[in-house]
Scaffold this active site. Structure first.
Site, short mmCIF file in Angstrom:
data_model
loop_
_atom_site.label_atom_id
_atom_site.label_comp_id
_atom_site.label_asym_id
_atom_site.label_seq_id
_atom_site.Cartn_x
_atom_site.Cartn_y
_atom_site.Cartn_z
N ASP A 1 54.34 20.41 -26.28
CA ASP A 1 55.09 20.44 -25.01
C ASP A 1 54.25 19.57 -24.07
O ASP A 1 53.44 18.76 -24.54
CB ASP A 1 55.25 21.89 -24.52
CG ASP A 1 56.34 22.03 -23.44
OD1 ASP A 1 57.52 22.15 -23.80
OD2 ASP A 1 56.01 22.01 -22.24
N LYS B 1 56.87 30.74 -26.83
CA LYS B 1 56.20 29.63 -26.13
C LYS B 1 54.75 30.00 -25.91
O LYS B 1 54.41 31.19 -25.81
CB LYS B 1 56.87 29.41 -24.77
CG LYS B 1 56.65 28.03 -24.21
CD LYS B 1 57.68 27.06 -24.76
CE LYS B 1 57.45 25.64 -24.33
NZ LYS B 1 58.61 24.80 -24.67
N1 GLU Z 1 58.46 22.00 -26.45
C1 GLU Z 1 59.72 21.61 -26.99
C2 GLU Z 1 60.84 22.37 -26.33
O1 GLU Z 1 60.75 22.69 -25.16
C3 GLU Z 1 59.75 21.63 -28.52
C4 GLU Z 1 59.49 22.96 -29.14
C5 GLU Z 1 59.36 22.93 -30.67
O2 GLU Z 1 59.54 21.89 -31.26
O3 GLU Z 1 59.09 24.00 -31.20
O4 GLU Z 1 61.86 22.66 -26.90
#
Ligand code: GLU
Length: 451
Positions: free
Chosen positions: A165, A125
């Site tokens: 996100d 992340k």
């Molecule tokens: N931010 C999204 C999540 O919390 C998507 C992450 C992504 O597609 O890599 O899963």
């Protein structure tokens, strides 16, 4: 002391200020305790202690100039948490609350979520404490470019694949991907959530919201219910909330709420598809406030309150809750408010929107409770499908992607129930999601030896 408890203690001791990360670790470790008995090899290889330590944490300076040429600096993060089963994968969040604790909690959750999808994706992340609110397009572009000017050296299509996100949508992904492509001179689809014209996947924008509703429908099915005629509360008003509303409408339910950081609106008539188009235009193009929706449609508007406060305070009856805003948006008292007002099903579209006290209320009240790492996995799952399309240089039709998304959500639902049952916790989606996600990653980590 059990191995999982001692890991929780160690995490708290090492980084005492990382409250959100502690919360995420505690919630996972508490449910993993029985895996230590059944898999002594997990203990012998010290997997529990290894999995809470990121592979790598990157923090960097992000300087940028605003439209008046004033220079600002924000902090950038990328936590590459675990790549046992695939490249690091997870979104980027731009929000003033972002700090290392929040990025670590999100990265940790992502390990188990991505494992549940059955696709080859590890957990990571990133983000920044940059506040996109009120910034011009040009300022957003310059910030994204500065962010990528450092991030590019740490990521790659087989190494680490970021996405969106909170605060990072199609516009930001476009600026970041464009800059990556420019300085790397390659077009390898290193970010997901791209525009359809340059390597994005159909249904990726819809996927998190649709997936959460598919998951909720599966949960409802276990008790002989479906969405038809159900009163549904949605929180948030961004990407996840918008497409959750669209899918609930398609399945015959009625969504009566949305909120943003300024207010909650309650629309007893239901947010139908026309109103949803208005909301999308308001939030995505004009970047306005939900109070404008209340003015336009003459609905109730509660300033400074979230959806869950309003349901408790006003005694609004609902059947299903879809928290799609942010972490810890539902506290214990508001969870009790949901139970008191007839709600019996919660599917988390956001990451960790229910506080530990709220989760205890849901479990004590026999809710169907789908934790985020299962219920909101549709977004990252469709990112995985975008990666497959990019590597094969193909693009699949809307029906093909949506069909795969539906099957993945059904598969996650079944894995959760199966794992919960295997550990004597029938119907406990929290335990099921954690164990099912964890076991696969633990086995892969053991296969590699001590690295
Ligand atoms: N931010 C999204 C999540 O919390 C998507 C992450 C992504 O597609 O890599 O899963």
């Amino acid at each position: 002391m059990s191995v999982t408890k001692s890991v929780i203690e160690k995490v708290k001791h090492m980084d005492p200020e990382q409250k959100e990360f502690h919360q995420a670790v505690e919630e996972v470790m508490e449910t993993l305790e029985p895996t230590a008995e059944r898999h002594p090899e997990f203990v012998k290889n010290n997997i529990y202690e290894r999995i809470v330590e990121p592979e790598r944490t990157i923090m960097f300076r992000v300087p940028w100039a605003d439209d008046k040429n004033n220079v600002h600096v924000n902090r950038g993060f990328r936590v590459q948490f675990n790549n046992a089963i695939g490249p690091f994968k997870g979104g980027i969040r731009f929000h003033p609350s972002v700090n290392l604790s929040i990025i670590k909690f999100l990265g940790f959750e992502q390990i188990f979520k991505n494992s549940l999808t059955t696709l080859a994706m590890g957990g990571g992340k990133g983000g920044s404490d940059f506040d996109p609110k009120g910034k011009s397009d040009a300022e957003i572009m310059r910030f994204c470019q500065s962010f990528m000017r450092e991030l590019f050296r740490h990521i790659g299509p087989e190494t680490d694949v970021p996405a969106g996100d909170i605060g990072v949508g199609g516009r930001e992904i476009g600026y970041m991907y464009g800059y990556y492509k420019k300085i790397r001179n390659d077009h390898t689809g290193v970010l997901t959530g791209k525009g359809i014209e340059y390597g994005g996947s159909l249904v990726r924008p819809e996927a998190t919201g649709y997936g959460a509703v598919y998951f909720a429908a599966e949960m409802l099915g276990t008790r002989g219910h479906d969405f038809k005629g159900k009163r549904v509360a949605v929180s948030g008003a961004g990407n996840v909330a918008q497409f959750a509303i669209e899918k609930v409408n398609q399945l015959g339910g009625k969504v009566i709420s949305v909120c943003d950081s300024s207010a909650t609106i309650i629309d007893e008539a239901g947010i139908d598809n026309d109103k949803l188009r208005y909301l999308m235009e308001l939030k995505n193009l004009r970047r306005g406030r939900v109070s404008e929706y209340a003015d336009t449609y003459k609905t109730d508007c509660f300033e400074g309150k979230n959806v869950w406060d309003v349901i408790r305070e006003q005694g609004i009856k609902i059947d299903v809750a879809l928290p799609c805003a942010t972490q810890n948006e539902i506290d214990g008292a508001n969870a009790q408010g949901l139970a008191d007002n007839g709600c019996f099903c919660v599917a988390e579209g956001a990451n960790m929107p229910s506080s530990p006290e709220a989760v205890r209320v849901f479990q004590a009240s026999n809710f169907l409770f789908g934790p985020g790492k299962a219920a909101n996995a549709g977004g990252v799952a469709t990112s995985g499908l975008e990666m497959s399309q990019n590597s094969s240089k193909l693009s699949w039709s809307r029906d093909e992607v949506d069909g795969k998304l539906l099957n993945i959500m059904k598969g996650i639902h079944k894995s959760c129930l199966d794992a919960a049952e295997a550990y004597g916790k029938n119907g406990d989606y929290v335990t099921g999601a954690n164990i099912a996600g964890f076991v696969k990653v633990a086995k892969a980590m053991i296969a590699y030896g001590v690295i």
